[in-house]
Enzyme design. Structure first.
Site, short mmCIF file in Angstrom:
data_model
loop_
_atom_site.label_atom_id
_atom_site.label_comp_id
_atom_site.label_asym_id
_atom_site.label_seq_id
_atom_site.Cartn_x
_atom_site.Cartn_y
_atom_site.Cartn_z
N ASN A 7 0.86 -1.18 0.00
CA ASN A 7 0.00 0.00 0.00
C ASN A 7 0.90 1.24 0.00
O ASN A 7 1.70 1.43 0.92
CB ASN A 7 -0.90 -0.03 1.23
CG ASN A 7 -1.91 1.11 1.25
OD1 ASN A 7 -1.59 2.24 0.91
ND2 ASN A 7 -3.13 0.82 1.67
N ARG A 18 4.62 18.53 0.56
CA ARG A 18 5.42 19.63 0.03
C ARG A 18 5.02 20.05 -1.37
O ARG A 18 5.62 20.95 -1.95
CB ARG A 18 6.91 19.21 0.01
CG ARG A 18 7.56 19.14 1.37
CD ARG A 18 7.77 20.51 1.98
NE ARG A 18 8.70 21.32 1.20
CZ ARG A 18 10.01 21.35 1.42
NH1 ARG A 18 10.55 20.60 2.37
NH2 ARG A 18 10.79 22.13 0.69
N HIS A 43 -5.60 3.43 -1.55
CA HIS A 43 -6.89 3.67 -0.89
C HIS A 43 -7.20 5.16 -1.02
O HIS A 43 -6.96 5.93 -0.10
CB HIS A 43 -6.83 3.25 0.58
CG HIS A 43 -8.14 3.26 1.27
ND1 HIS A 43 -8.48 2.36 2.26
CD2 HIS A 43 -9.23 4.06 1.14
CE1 HIS A 43 -9.70 2.61 2.70
NE2 HIS A 43 -10.17 3.65 2.03
N GLU A 70 -8.75 0.10 -2.84
CA GLU A 70 -9.61 0.02 -1.65
C GLU A 70 -10.40 1.31 -1.52
O GLU A 70 -9.93 2.39 -1.90
CB GLU A 70 -8.76 -0.14 -0.38
CG GLU A 70 -7.90 -1.37 -0.34
CD GLU A 70 -7.11 -1.46 0.95
OE1 GLU A 70 -6.60 -2.55 1.24
OE2 GLU A 70 -7.00 -0.44 1.67
N THR A 101 -8.06 6.42 9.26
CA THR A 101 -7.74 5.11 8.72
C THR A 101 -8.91 4.18 8.98
O THR A 101 -9.77 4.47 9.82
CB THR A 101 -6.44 4.55 9.34
OG1 THR A 101 -6.06 3.34 8.68
CG2 THR A 101 -6.62 4.28 10.83
N HIS A 191 -3.98 -4.45 7.89
CA HIS A 191 -4.07 -3.42 8.94
C HIS A 191 -3.19 -3.78 10.12
O HIS A 191 -3.45 -4.72 10.86
CB HIS A 191 -5.50 -3.19 9.42
CG HIS A 191 -5.73 -1.75 9.85
ND1 HIS A 191 -5.29 -1.25 11.04
CD2 HIS A 191 -6.30 -0.71 9.19
CE1 HIS A 191 -5.61 0.03 11.14
NE2 HIS A 191 -6.22 0.39 10.02
N GLY A 214 1.02 -1.21 4.28
CA GLY A 214 1.52 0.09 3.89
C GLY A 214 2.28 0.80 4.99
O GLY A 214 3.50 0.95 4.93
N HIS A 215 1.57 1.23 6.02
CA HIS A 215 2.16 2.09 7.04
C HIS A 215 3.42 1.48 7.67
O HIS A 215 4.47 2.12 7.74
CB HIS A 215 1.13 2.40 8.13
CG HIS A 215 1.63 3.31 9.19
ND1 HIS A 215 1.66 4.69 9.03
CD2 HIS A 215 2.16 3.07 10.42
CE1 HIS A 215 2.17 5.23 10.12
NE2 HIS A 215 2.48 4.28 10.97
#
Length: 239
Positions: A7, A18, A43, A70, A101, A191, A214-215
């Protein structure tokens, strides 16, 4: 073996902070593929605070692995975006507008008729459907009636409880997997999965097909490097 879909929302967040195009989202996606990722997940949300709608079109034209989009299918703009791009998979997530989230799965009993309609619409366009869901037997059984191809198990509870008691943390997910397997539903997960808890999850969930991460993966890459991190996550799934 379960596939790893990366992700890249957090890359888009950094870029947007930025302006301009640094980091280059498309290059990162292609690099993740080159480093071994078997899919790319995005997502998009209505405020485009990370993934922009144009990003989806750009990614669809460039990537060669499975593309997973997603989002909340109650947003018509999201539905239109998916239909315009025809990804390999759409994952239906019941996010509220402005939600930071995802934090819960669909109530597939209450929303059964609506989800049937959505699944049928995406199927007509040749798009595989996965429904984001909590690890509850009744929700999985109701998901089956919608015609969905897969469910994505929401794993925040597992990740939160894993450090204290892995066996207890994973127990409802094992039961959920057995229910899904019995019903012939494919199993995805996502998740808060990370390098500490991913292998245990993958080793204990029968017929896990895909994880989208992802995170944690992007955070690890700040220290470990993106190429090394993607391959470390792959090893958790394949060793």
């Amino acid at each position: 073996m379960a596939k790893l879909s990366v992700n890249i929302n957090k890359i888009a967040t950094l870029r947007n902070s930025r302006g301009g195009n640094n980091p280059d989202l498309l290059k990162v996606a292609l690099d993740c593929e080159r480093f071994g990722a078997e899919g790319i997940t995005v997502h998009p949300r209505p405020d485009e605070r990370h993934i922009r709608y144009q990003d989806v079109f750009d990614l669809k034209a460039a990537i060669s692995t499975e593309f997973n989009i997603e989002g909340n299918c109650r947003e018509q703009k999201f539905v239109d975006l998916v239909l315009a791009n025809k990804p390999a998979q759409v994952t239906l997530v019941p996010d509220a507008e402005g939600q930071i989230t995802s934090n819960h799965g669909w109530d597939t009993i209450k929303n059964q008729d609506y989800l049937k309609e959505m699944v049928n619409m995406f199927h007509k366009e040749g798009i595989r459907v996965s429904i984001f869901i909590d690890p509850a037997r009744e929700m999985i059984e109701a998901a089956k009636t919608t015609g969905t191809d897969r469910i994505e198990l929401y794993t925040e509870s597992y990740a939160s409880n894993f450090p204290k008691d892995p066996v207890t943390a994973i127990a409802p997910y094992i039961q959920a997997a057995h229910t899904a397997n019995k019903l012939g539903l494919g199993i995805n997960a996502g998740h808060d999965l990370d390098l500490q808890n991913l292998k245990y999850f993958a080793d204990n969930i029968p017929n896990l097909l895909e994880v989208s991460i992802g995170h944690a993966l992007i955070s690890d890459a700040l220290y470990l490097g993106l190429e090394n991190t993607v391959q470390m996550y792959l090893r958790q799934l394949n060793d």
